[in-house]
Design a protein around this motif. Structure first.
Motif, short mmCIF file in Angstrom:
data_model
loop_
_atom_site.label_atom_id
_atom_site.label_comp_id
_atom_site.label_asym_id
_atom_site.label_seq_id
_atom_site.Cartn_x
_atom_site.Cartn_y
_atom_site.Cartn_z
N LYS A 130 -5.01 9.51 -4.32
CA LYS A 130 -3.80 8.79 -4.69
C LYS A 130 -3.32 9.32 -6.04
CE LYS A 130 -2.85 5.33 -1.83
NZ LYS A 130 -1.49 5.06 -1.37
N GLN A 134 2.54 4.53 -8.56
CA GLN A 134 3.07 4.17 -7.25
C GLN A 134 4.34 4.94 -6.88
OE1 GLN A 134 5.39 0.55 -6.94
NE2 GLN A 134 4.46 -0.19 -8.81
N HIS A 135 5.15 5.30 -7.88
CA HIS A 135 6.39 5.98 -7.53
C HIS A 135 6.12 7.39 -7.00
CE1 HIS A 135 9.02 2.82 -9.08
NE2 HIS A 135 8.07 2.64 -9.99
N ASP A 137 3.22 8.14 -5.41
CA ASP A 137 2.58 7.90 -4.11
C ASP A 137 3.62 7.79 -3.01
OD1 ASP A 137 -0.08 7.98 -4.76
OD2 ASP A 137 -0.17 5.88 -5.32
N VAL A 138 4.69 7.08 -3.34
CA VAL A 138 5.75 6.87 -2.34
C VAL A 138 6.35 8.22 -1.94
CG1 VAL A 138 8.04 5.88 -2.00
CG2 VAL A 138 6.25 4.53 -3.06
N GLU A 141 3.91 10.05 0.31
CA GLU A 141 3.84 9.40 1.62
C GLU A 141 5.04 9.83 2.48
OE1 GLU A 141 3.91 4.93 3.34
OE2 GLU A 141 2.98 5.19 1.38
N LYS A 145 5.18 12.19 5.92
CA LYS A 145 5.86 11.74 7.14
C LYS A 145 6.82 12.80 7.64
CE LYS A 145 6.19 6.75 6.80
NZ LYS A 145 7.09 5.65 6.48
N ASP B 200 6.44 0.15 -13.00
CA ASP B 200 5.23 0.11 -12.18
C ASP B 200 4.72 -1.33 -12.06
OD1 ASP B 200 5.20 2.95 -13.61
OD2 ASP B 200 4.15 3.08 -11.69
N GLY B 201 5.21 -2.17 -12.92
CA GLY B 201 4.85 -3.58 -12.86
C GLY B 201 5.79 -4.35 -13.76
N ASN B 238 13.34 -3.41 -6.71
CA ASN B 238 12.56 -2.88 -5.60
C ASN B 238 11.38 -3.80 -5.31
OD1 ASN B 238 10.93 -1.27 -3.92
ND2 ASN B 238 11.78 0.58 -4.83
N ARG B 240 8.70 -3.24 -3.97
CA ARG B 240 7.38 -2.61 -4.13
C ARG B 240 6.80 -2.87 -5.52
NH1 ARG B 240 9.54 2.43 -1.91
NH2 ARG B 240 9.71 3.06 -4.07
N ILE B 241 7.67 -3.21 -6.47
CA ILE B 241 7.21 -3.39 -7.86
C ILE B 241 6.53 -4.76 -7.97
CG2 ILE B 241 7.97 -3.57 -10.26
CD1 ILE B 241 10.37 -1.78 -9.44
N PRO B 242 5.27 -4.77 -8.35
CA PRO B 242 4.57 -6.06 -8.42
C PRO B 242 5.05 -6.89 -9.61
CG PRO B 242 3.15 -4.31 -9.22
CD PRO B 242 4.40 -3.64 -8.74
N HIS B 306 -2.29 -0.82 -8.84
CA HIS B 306 -1.46 -1.34 -7.75
C HIS B 306 -1.19 -0.28 -6.70
CE1 HIS B 306 1.49 -3.72 -5.64
NE2 HIS B 306 2.33 -2.70 -5.71
N MET B 307 -1.50 -0.61 -5.49
CA MET B 307 -1.25 0.32 -4.39
C MET B 307 -0.01 -0.16 -3.65
SD MET B 307 -4.15 2.26 -4.10
CE MET B 307 -5.20 2.39 -2.71
N VAL B 308 0.81 0.79 -3.30
CA VAL B 308 2.01 0.44 -2.55
C VAL B 308 1.55 -0.06 -1.19
CG1 VAL B 308 4.13 1.34 -1.58
CG2 VAL B 308 3.27 2.23 -3.73
N SER B 311 3.09 1.53 4.41
CA SER B 311 4.47 1.63 4.87
C SER B 311 4.54 1.32 6.36
CB SER B 311 5.01 3.01 4.60
OG SER B 311 4.21 3.94 5.27
N GLU B 312 5.73 1.20 6.83
CA GLU B 312 5.97 0.95 8.25
C GLU B 312 5.30 2.04 9.07
OE1 GLU B 312 8.28 -1.53 9.57
OE2 GLU B 312 7.77 -2.34 7.61
#
Lengths: 370, 331
Positions: A130, A134-135, A137-138, A141, A145, B200-201, B238, B240-242, B306-308, B311-312
């Motif tokens: 990872k 997070q940005h 990671d997205v 991902e 895909k 990120d948070g 967003n 996704r942001i905790p 924090h892990m996203v 996804s779908e």
């Protein structure tokens, strides 16, 4: 599909303004053009390696770094040149460029640049740790895909069975009395028919080879039934031997079946995740040999693209130093994958399958590699 | 090499220590200077060594341009901190800085540098003042920004022992409380916090005592829910942001999360956010019961780790008619 320039650039910039989005969009297009126009696949492989492993790993002298920098500087001359000031920004431009490469072609035909980029990305992102945020990671991902979708598209196009053009062939009867004209048209008609037949034969052969292999469950290289081999040895055998029987890229369905082939008839204790160090102890010399590339140019490529084919790199390294212990720190440093990373049997098998396919794609495309 | 040492009749002249005359005269020509006697010693000067000096950034906060420069090179975790005036935002920052500089985030995190040391020290100066071993009534000065229209950031770098000493760059906002109250009152203030989309948070600091006080808790609860609504609708943050709803002053209210704050967290979740309510005691008046910096480390860890959410699943891929996957029901 519009590239997500603003969204992805935000990982390296709090709020990219319109001017930046416009110039970077042009840079991304420049990068795609450079990759497509390049006569060799070196630039593409270098960009994928840099995107997956990061600019720091590749260094300021790498082809990818200089190419990415040039693409940005063509539009924004004042863009900083030092890695410490632009590393992440350029990496994201690389991500956008690869995404553009994999999504811009809407034609239903296979494309060599896309095939290599997608194969290397799927292989390189398979064990990737990872990212630190997070940005990012997205982004990865999404990139994964896109790569898998592109491979699926190409795998479907490659396996499409087109009707043979018998009409042209039958039409030759009408000019049978005109030998020069008949002869002139006969050869192209025959060539087209044989090409069609050859393509169908290849698909049939691939299906038969894969089905028989799965039906028998017998590893050719190990010389025994998969179920009588240890779990991870069976995994590497299934991954490599099935990848050798297909015409890359495999369909998504086949990727899943390969992973299941290794897990079949195993107890839950046998398939439980193991660290890479434990797995490679289990594989021994026999298992490691299975994943070794067949030709020196491919080996040479793997040595410079450790992050894209980490398991292959390790097999080569262990072969070179005759399996000497203590490889873990070097492996982690080179590939970015911790040696204590635990992998389930199906994940490991899928990774072996992806790496072997990437080896084969590289071998088939790069001059002198086959 | 030996050089003569000078003394000066003028009281404030530093010639004896630095060799420079206060009146900018050459030491040998200065009418007030005289060469020190042998008894006063001769300075033995060492040859100058060209050593790379560590830079000491003088900035008290980073502006957008400096933050951008930092982010372009490598990933930085942006932590947005919102909250009304006197909620405890700056105290949280101070506590984080002091914990990091005192190795209290160890063993996982170690202090790895800061580009805004001066800013942290400035904010901590009230705490450094000794007042008979008691905490001062006001722990930090009211935040004002150098440029009131743009956010300022504090920077703190940590070395993460859980990830091979990976360097983590934290960019922490220190926004005046008026930014939060303004956002609650006026939707158009959303533009001001648009940069939070990159966070990120997001930490929403709440004065814990107000959540327990019968007279204020309903108002506080309402304001917090309105803030969540603003973030969901006007800012369109967003999902996704905790979001971390932090009840500050846990030394006064206890470490249990107030029920009202849990309700706000539920409200945030109903808006699609990943929300969590926690308590923090940046500085404790009862350190034996609630330690100083209580809740700060878990908060930083929760943001960094924090892990996203998954996804779908990938849309059903087009599989050829004669696919292996079809026969196995996987395609």
């Amino acid at each position: 599909m519009a590239p997500p320039v603003f969204e992805w650039l935000r990982a390296a910039d709090l709020s990219p303004d319109d001017a930046m989005v416009t110039t970077r969009t042009k840079s991304v297009q420049d990068l795609e053009k450079k990759i497509r126009d390049s006569k060799t696949f070196g630039m593409l492989a270098s960009v994928v390696n840099t995107v997956v492993g990061g600019c720091e790993r590749a260094g300021e002298q790498s082809l990818a770094f200089t190419t990415l920098l040039e693409c940005v500087r063509t539009q924004s001359a004042a863009f900083p040149g030092a890695l410490a000031e632009n590393g992440l920004h350029l990496r994201i431009i690389g991500c956008l460029g690869l995404r553009q490469l994999l999504t811009s072609n809407e034609d239903d035909e296979t494309n060599q640049d896309e095939l290599l980029a997608a194969s290397l990305l799927v292989s390189g992102l398979g064990l990737k740790q990872k990212e630190s945020g997070q940005h990012l990671d997205v982004i990865f991902e999404e990139l994964g895909k896109v790569a898998r979708a592109n491979l699926q598209k190409q795998s479907v196009v490659q396996r499409e069975r087109q009707d043979l053009d018998w009409d042209t062939f039958d039409g030759l009867q009408s000019i049978a009395g005109d030998p020069p004209n008949f002869n002139k048209q006969l050869l192209p008609a025959l060539r087209e028919l044989f090409q069609g037949l050859e393509k169908q034969r290849e698909s049939d052969r691939e299906e038969l080879e894969v089905l028989w292999w799965l039906y028998n469950g017998q590893s050719e290289h190990l010389g025994k039934q998969l179920k009588s081999a240890t779990a991870f040895l069976a995994g590497v055998a299934a991954g490599c031997e099935l990848a050798d029987r297909i015409t890359p890229p495999a369909t998504a369905g086949l990727r899943e079946i390969v992973a299941q082939a290794a897990v079949r008839d195993r107890t839950s204790a046998q398939v439980k995740p193991k660290s890479l160090a434990e797995i490679f102890t289990e594989l021994g010399v026999t298992g490691r040999k299975l994943l070794l590339p067949g030709t020196e140019p491919v080996r040479k490529f793997v040595r410079t693209a450790e992050t894209l084919l980490p398991l292959t790199w390790l097999c080569i390294r262990l072969e070179e130093n005759q399996g000497v212990a203590g490889w873990e720190p070097e492996f982690t440093q080179k590939t970015g994958v911790p040696s204590d990373k635990k992998l389930a049997l199906d994940v490991f098998t899928a990774q072996v399958f992806a790496e072997r396919q990437a080896q084969r794609v590289y071998q088939s495309l790069v001059k002198g590699a086959s | 090499m030996t050089l003569p040492r000078y003394t000066c009749s003028k009281r404030d002249c530093p010639i004896a220590t630095t060799g420079n005359c206060v009146e900018l005269n050459e030491p040998g020509n200065c009418p007030n200077a005289s060469v020190a006697t042998a008894g006063q010693g001769v300075v033995q000067l060492q040859p100058l060594v060209k050593a790379a000096a560590r830079t000491f950034p003088a900035s008290t906060e980073l502006g957008l341009r400096e933050a951008r420069r930092l982010m372009n090179g490598g990933y930085a975790h942006l932590i947005g901190i919102l909250g009304a005036y006197d909620a405890g935002k700056t105290c949280m920052l101070n506590a984080l800085y002091l914990l990091a500089s005192n190795a209290e985030l160890a063993p996982r995190f170690r202090f790895a540098g800061s580009l805004t040391l001066a800013g942290f020290e400035l904010r901590c100066r009230r705490l450094r003042k000794w007042s008979d071993g008691k905490l001062p009534d006001q722990l930090a000065d009211h935040t004002t920004l150098a440029d009131p229209r743009n956010p300022g950031f504090l920077h703190l770098a940590l070395s993460d022992g859980n990830n091979g000493s990976r360097r983590i760059e934290l960019l922490l906002t220190d926004l005046p409380g008026e930014w939060t109250t303004g956002l609650v009152k006026q939707a158009h203030r959303a533009e001001q916090v648009r940069f939070m989309q990159r966070a990120d948070g997001l930490v929403i600091a709440v004065d814990g005592t107000k959540l327990q006080d019968e007279e204020t808790k309903h108002t506080e609860h309402l304001v917090l829910e309105q803030l969540i609504d603003r973030l969901a609708e006007a800012v369109n943050l967003n999902r996704r942001i905790p979001i971390f709803l932090v009840a500050c002053k846990a030394d006064a209210i206890g470490t249990e999360v107030p029920a009202a704050l849990q309700e706000v967290a539920d409200h945030a979740r109903s808006k699609g956010f990943v929300a969590q309510a926690v308590t923090v005691a940046s500085f404790s008046s009862k350190p034996k019961e609630v330690p100083n910096g209580h809740g700060i480390l878990p908060l930083v860890e929760a943001i960094v780790d924090h892990m996203v959410p998954g996804s779908e699943p990938e849309s059903e891929s087009l599989e050829p008619a004669r696919s292996f996957g079809r026969s196995r029901g996987t395609a």
